[in-house]
Design an enzyme around this catalytic site. Structure first.
Site, mmCIF file in Angstrom:
data_model
loop_
_atom_site.group_PDB
_atom_site.id
_atom_site.type_symbol
_atom_site.label_atom_id
_atom_site.label_comp_id
_atom_site.label_asym_id
_atom_site.label_seq_id
_atom_site.Cartn_x
_atom_site.Cartn_y
_atom_site.Cartn_z
ATOM 1 N N LYS A 7 -3.670 3.550 -2.124
ATOM 2 C CA LYS A 7 -4.964 4.218 -2.053
ATOM 3 C C LYS A 7 -4.749 5.653 -1.583
ATOM 4 C CE LYS A 7 -7.746 0.112 -0.968
ATOM 5 N NZ LYS A 7 -6.686 -0.898 -0.910
ATOM 6 N N ASP B 61 0.814 -1.210 0.000
ATOM 7 C CA ASP B 61 0.000 0.000 0.000
ATOM 8 C C ASP B 61 0.852 1.266 0.000
ATOM 9 O OD1 ASP B 61 -2.394 -1.321 -0.085
ATOM 10 O OD2 ASP B 61 -2.795 -1.199 2.060
ATOM 11 N N MET C 117 -7.598 9.072 9.465
ATOM 12 C CA MET C 117 -8.120 9.536 8.170
ATOM 13 C C MET C 117 -9.196 10.609 8.338
ATOM 14 S SD MET C 117 -8.484 5.678 6.590
ATOM 15 C CE MET C 117 -9.403 5.131 8.048
#
Length: 259
Positions: free
Chosen positions: A56, A34, A170
């Site tokens: 991502k 990732d 996030m």
């Protein structure tokens, strides 16, 4: 058919990876990794390994989750040893459970290798303990965003009333919403808040404030994702520790940078 390892790479500092996770990198035939994985870790892979970047970005995914699931199954059925390398811990907002389930449906064995999650590590590198006997005896890890249309599933009232420390992943882009929800549910406006950008890395930046001031502080400092939000009285420990070090003319750790 070989085995798939769902591996936590830790929060960013390459020295924080576990020995078992490192072995999974060294032995893999295929590594799917990732965006938040420190690429220095990939240097430990054996010659000829096949790398697949699955990064991502907010609102943009290089590969859809369904495609990643398909690739894990595909490579495992080819008899390859597959390491799925994720930032932090694969079962803490890492979609590891989804991947484990997709593999199990195809009769493929997988092993989860836990990693140090940024909700604990980033505050620690910012000199903030998530628990403290004086300042906070409970903490919760929370996502700062939900799947579209599911924001109401977060129980902000219970979090505000019952949890001393909130580690929010996030959430920088949703910071006004998060602050509004906490204040609307009777969290005090002077509750301390810290935002830690790229925690545990050489690029770590920290800005502190309160629920009533942190939005302006973030705008002025230019703090961006990836960043961890910490809400709670434990944030005050950072200043206390720094004041004690200054009083003894002890330099701060180089990682303790202000935004």
């Amino acid at each position: 058919m070989s085995k798939v390892y769902l591996v936590g790479a830790g929060p960013g500092d390459p020295d924080l990876i576990t020995m078992k996770a490192l072995k999974c990198i060294q032995q893999a035939d295929v590594i799917l990794y990732d965006r938040l994985v420190n690429e220095q870790l990939l240097e430990h892979a054996k010659p000829g390994v096949h790398f697949v970047f699955c990064g991502k970005h907010p609102k943009f995914h290089i590969l859809k989750q369904e495609t990643i699931n398909h690739l894990l199954v595909k490579y495992a059925k080819q008899g390859k040893t597959v390491t799925r390398l994720k930032g932090g811990d694969p079962f803490v907002f890492g979609r590891g459970a989804e991947e484990a389930e997709a593999l199990a449906k195809q009769g493929i064995s997988c092993e989860v290798v836990p990693g140090i999650t940024s909700g604990i590590a980033a505050p620690a590198y910012a000199d903030i303990p998530v628990t403290n006997r004086e300042l906070g005896s409970s903490f919760a890890v929370i996502t700062g965003h939900r799947c579209k249309g599911k924001d109401k599933e977060i129980d902000w009232k219970s979090l505000s009333e019952n949890i001393d420390t909130l580690a929010i992943y996030m959430g920088v882009s949703n910071l006004p919403y998060i602050c509004d929800q906490l204040l609307s549910n009777e969290k005090k406006s002077d509750t301390p808040v810290a935002i830690i950008q790229q925690g545990t890395t050489e690029h770590q930046r920290v800005v502190t404030g309160t629920l009533s001031t942190i939005i302006q502080s973030v705008e002025e400092s230019g703090i961006q994702n990836p960043a961890m939000i910490v809400v709670g009285e434990v944030v005050r420990f950072r200043d206390r520790l720094h004041q004690l070090l200054a009083a003894n003319q002890t330099p701060l750790p180089s990682r303790a940078l202000e935004a």
